[in-house]
Write an enzyme that holds these catalytic residues in place. Structure first.
Site, mmCIF file in Angstrom:
data_model
loop_
_atom_site.group_PDB
_atom_site.id
_atom_site.type_symbol
_atom_site.label_atom_id
_atom_site.label_comp_id
_atom_site.label_asym_id
_atom_site.label_seq_id
_atom_site.Cartn_x
_atom_site.Cartn_y
_atom_site.Cartn_z
ATOM 1 N N TYR A 117 31.423 38.370 35.302
ATOM 2 C CA TYR A 117 32.443 37.475 35.835
ATOM 3 C C TYR A 117 33.114 36.714 34.692
ATOM 4 O O TYR A 117 32.488 35.902 34.020
ATOM 5 C CB TYR A 117 31.846 36.468 36.818
ATOM 6 C CG TYR A 117 31.291 37.043 38.106
ATOM 7 C CD1 TYR A 117 31.481 38.374 38.461
ATOM 8 C CD2 TYR A 117 30.583 36.238 38.986
ATOM 9 C CE1 TYR A 117 30.975 38.897 39.638
ATOM 10 C CE2 TYR A 117 30.069 36.744 40.178
ATOM 11 C CZ TYR A 117 30.262 38.071 40.495
ATOM 12 O OH TYR A 117 29.752 38.575 41.669
ATOM 13 N N SER A 118 34.385 36.992 34.495
ATOM 14 C CA SER A 118 35.168 36.361 33.423
ATOM 15 C C SER A 118 34.495 36.517 32.062
ATOM 16 O O SER A 118 34.515 35.612 31.226
ATOM 17 C CB SER A 118 35.409 34.874 33.730
ATOM 18 O OG SER A 118 36.277 34.731 34.829
#
Length: 355
Positions: free
Chosen positions: A62-63
């Site tokens: 995630y990111s």
């Protein structure tokens, strides 16, 4: 807040958990999800804790690690009040060992997650995908080492096929390794494939479900209607290709049914969709995501009440689909059904049957 056992483990988790996929917002997919910074994230965590939502889920992918970093900052000073859940196995780079669940990758991924989350241990460490190229014995023995070292407390899987999860459980049983206590799965009123094989497996083996994308990848927000264009602000414009596909007619049937239930109950469409999930067998926790306080407060409103039998039946009828082979004979032909009756309604949600 209602608390449930995570599968057949002794860990109790809130019926609703918070998904931190909207934190940081790096890259084309996650920037469309949200770009919550540390200050905003801390406020969302405040609201969660006030409501009893103590479990927070993220992943290294995630990111590009940014979500873990922001979440770590948001819970700083109150680590003992929260359950931190993260995932690994998906690619974090282009190198030969930057993806998968090899011993090298899992040890490095755990150390990286501990650093980004700014914590000494991870409550729940999950494999984000099945790695067909690494022996299961290598995967589970490494996770066993991380548990024994005190760096990980429980392990789980995400997005596994039935045979992949069952084989992992069998290897764990054979060697005395930790078992997956949770399967993080996609499950919603517009995506009920989980019920064909993975739900019975969870019931039989004591594996709880942590549900991701309970609103069908943003389709059950109450803003999508039959005969109307997709709202300009919908993230589906940029993210639909990355998520589970949903036939238009199925979506509109479900939305029509949700609208009717909403009119009769005074509840919002997202609240009804989440409440339906909370009543399903094996569901230990439903992971909600929110970019704003308003969204979070609305999702929290899914708790504290129950849909009537009539409303549940209407939603089941609108969302039901013919099961794929080899499951459909067991639903449609008497001889098959007598051998394998449907899941018993008296089985409590969140409490899979013991092994």
């Amino acid at each position: 807040m209602e608390y449930r056992r995570l599968g057949a483990s002794g860990l109790k988790v809130p019926a609703l958990s918070f998904g931190a996929g909207t934190f940081a917002g790096r890259g084309p997919l996650f920037s469309a999800w949200g770009n919550t910074d540390a200050e905003e994230a801390r406020r969302l965590v405040d609201l969660c804790l006030e409501a009893g939502v103590t479990m927070f889920d993220t992943a290294d992918v995630y990111s590009d690690g940014g979500s873990e970093e922001v979440l770590g900052q948001a819970v700083k000073g109150r680590r003992d009040q929260v359950i931190l859940s993260t995932k690994t196995s998906l690619p974090m780079g282009d190198g030969p060992n930057d993806a998968g669940s090899s011993r090298s990758r899992l040890i490095q991924a755990c150390e990286d997650a501990l650093r980004r989350l700014d914590t000494e241990y991870i409550d729940l460490f999950q494999l984000h995908a099945f790695d067909a190229g690494t022996p299961i014995e290598e995967v589970l023995s490494t996770l066993d080492d991380l548990v024994r070292a005190g760096k990980v407390r429980y392990i789980g899987a995400s997005n596994f096929a039935g045979w992949e999860l069952m084989k992992s459980l069998a290897v764990a049983e054979r060697h005395g390794y930790p078992r997956h206590v949770v399967h993080q799965v996609y499950y919603s009123l517009v995506g009920r494939d989980y019920e064909w094989e993975l739900m019975p497996l969870g019931l039989d083996q004591g594996v709880g479900a942590a549900v991701w994308s309970p609103l069908g990848w943003g389709r059950l927000t109450g803003r999508i209607r039959r005969g109307q264009p997709l709202p300009a602000a919908s993230r589906l414009h940029e993210t639909a290709e990355f998520g589970p596909p949903v036939p238009d007619e199925l979506l509109y049937q479900v939305v029509d049914a949700l609208d009717l239930v909403a009119a009769e109950t005074g509840r919002t469409v997202p609240q009804i969709a989440i409440n339906w999930l909370l009543r399903r067998p094996t569901v230990s926790t439903v992971i909600i995501g929110a970019r704003t306080e308003e969204q979070l407060r609305d999702n929290l409103g899914a708790l504290g009440w129950e849909l009537s039998a009539e409303h549940l039946a209407a939603l089941d009828a609108a969302s039901g689909r013919t099961a794929p082979y080899p499951y459909f004979p067991y639903r449609r032909q008497e001889g098959f059904a007598r051998l394998n009756p449907p899941l018993l309604p008296e089985i409590s949600p969140g409490h899979p049957a013991p092994r």
